[in-house]
Design a protein around this motif. Structure first.
Motif, PDB file in Angstrom:
ATOM      1  N   SER A  10       0.831  -1.212   0.000  1.00 20.47           N
ATOM      2  CA  SER A  10       0.000   0.000   0.000  1.00 20.47           C
ATOM      3  C   SER A  10       0.865   1.262   0.000  1.00 20.47           C
ATOM      4  O   SER A  10       0.528   2.254  -0.650  1.00 20.47           O
ATOM      5  N   ILE A  11       2.006   1.210   0.674  1.00 21.17           N
ATOM      6  CA  ILE A  11       2.928   2.357   0.694  1.00 21.17           C
ATOM      7  C   ILE A  11       3.602   2.493  -0.667  1.00 21.17           C
ATOM      8  O   ILE A  11       3.743   3.602  -1.197  1.00 21.17           O
ATOM      9  N   VAL A  12       4.015   1.374  -1.241  1.00 16.89           N
ATOM     10  CA  VAL A  12       4.639   1.402  -2.573  1.00 16.89           C
ATOM     11  C   VAL A  12       3.673   2.013  -3.587  1.00 16.89           C
ATOM     12  O   VAL A  12       4.056   2.863  -4.396  1.00 16.89           O
ATOM     13  N   LEU A  15       3.383   5.794  -3.049  1.00 20.29           N
ATOM     14  CA  LEU A  15       4.567   6.469  -3.590  1.00 20.29           C
ATOM     15  C   LEU A  15       4.505   6.518  -5.112  1.00 20.29           C
ATOM     16  O   LEU A  15       4.785   7.549  -5.731  1.00 20.29           O
ATOM     17  N   ASN A  16       4.141   5.387  -5.711  1.00 21.80           N
ATOM     18  CA  ASN A  16       4.061   5.315  -7.167  1.00 21.80           C
ATOM     19  C   ASN A  16       3.060   6.319  -7.717  1.00 21.80           C
ATOM     20  O   ASN A  16       3.339   7.020  -8.692  1.00 21.80           O
ATOM     21  N   SER A  17       1.908   6.407  -7.086  1.00 24.97           N
ATOM     22  CA  SER A  17       0.883   7.358  -7.542  1.00 24.97           C
ATOM     23  C   SER A  17       1.372   8.797  -7.411  1.00 24.97           C
ATOM     24  O   SER A  17       1.160   9.619  -8.305  1.00 24.97           O
ATOM     25  N   ALA A  22       3.428  13.721 -10.018  1.00 28.54           N
ATOM     26  CA  ALA A  22       4.447  14.772 -10.086  1.00 28.54           C
ATOM     27  C   ALA A  22       5.083  14.833 -11.472  1.00 28.54           C
ATOM     28  O   ALA A  22       5.427  15.918 -11.957  1.00 28.54           O
ATOM     29  N   LEU A  23       5.220  13.677 -12.116  1.00 25.58           N
ATOM     30  CA  LEU A  23       5.840  13.641 -13.444  1.00 25.58           C
ATOM     31  C   LEU A  23       4.962  14.273 -14.519  1.00 25.58           C
ATOM     32  O   LEU A  23       5.419  14.497 -15.633  1.00 25.58           O
ATOM     33  N   LEU A  40       9.668   7.808 -17.457  1.00 24.77           N
ATOM     34  CA  LEU A  40       9.328   6.463 -17.905  1.00 24.77           C
ATOM     35  C   LEU A  40       8.475   5.846 -16.800  1.00 24.77           C
ATOM     36  O   LEU A  40       8.909   4.969 -16.069  1.00 24.77           O
ATOM     37  N   PRO A  41       7.252   6.388 -16.624  1.00 27.43           N
ATOM     38  CA  PRO A  41       6.430   5.910 -15.518  1.00 27.43           C
ATOM     39  C   PRO A  41       6.055   4.443 -15.686  1.00 27.43           C
ATOM     40  O   PRO A  41       5.769   3.990 -16.786  1.00 27.43           O
ATOM     41  N   MET A  42       6.134   3.719 -14.567  1.00 30.70           N
ATOM     42  CA  MET A  42       5.808   2.297 -14.553  1.00 30.70           C
ATOM     43  C   MET A  42       5.074   1.974 -13.271  1.00 30.70           C
ATOM     44  O   MET A  42       5.289   2.605 -12.247  1.00 30.70           O
ATOM     45  N   LYS A  43       4.265   0.940 -13.337  1.00 24.20           N
ATOM     46  CA  LYS A  43       3.664   0.398 -12.128  1.00 24.20           C
ATOM     47  C   LYS A  43       4.767  -0.337 -11.365  1.00 24.20           C
ATOM     48  O   LYS A  43       5.771  -0.740 -11.965  1.00 24.20           O
ATOM     49  N   PRO A  44       4.610  -0.525 -10.060  1.00 25.48           N
ATOM     50  CA  PRO A  44       5.674  -1.183  -9.284  1.00 25.48           C
ATOM     51  C   PRO A  44       6.113  -2.532  -9.860  1.00 25.48           C
ATOM     52  O   PRO A  44       7.311  -2.815  -9.927  1.00 25.48           O
TER      53      PRO A  44
END
Length: 70
Positions: A10-12, A15-17, A22-23, A40-44
């Motif tokens: 849930s924390i990961v 952070l990812n979101s 921000a990007l 280069l946005p990616m899911k975890p």
């Protein structure tokens, strides 16, 4: 972005979101464009797969170059 091993999913995800949001800001695009970089946005899970594939690539390079382990 990295987090310590064992970070709760849930924390990961949070952070990812946040980083993905921000990007997308005009300020980030302006600043990064001046540096010649882009996101280069990616899911975890995509990032984990990407890192594993990069490690495999560089392991082969190191082996072929005969670079000893330290």
């Amino acid at each position: 972005m990295w987090a310590p091993a064992g970070t709760p999913p849930s924390i990961v995800q949070k952070l990812n979101s946040g980083v993905a949001s921000a990007l997308q800001t005009p300020t980030w695009w302006s600043s990064s464009g001046k540096l010649g970089i882009g996101p280069l946005p990616m899911k975890p899970e995509e990032f984990a797969s990407f890192v594993r594939s990069e490690i495999a690539i560089y392991q082969r390079i190191v082996k072929q170059a005969g670079i000893p382990q330290q």
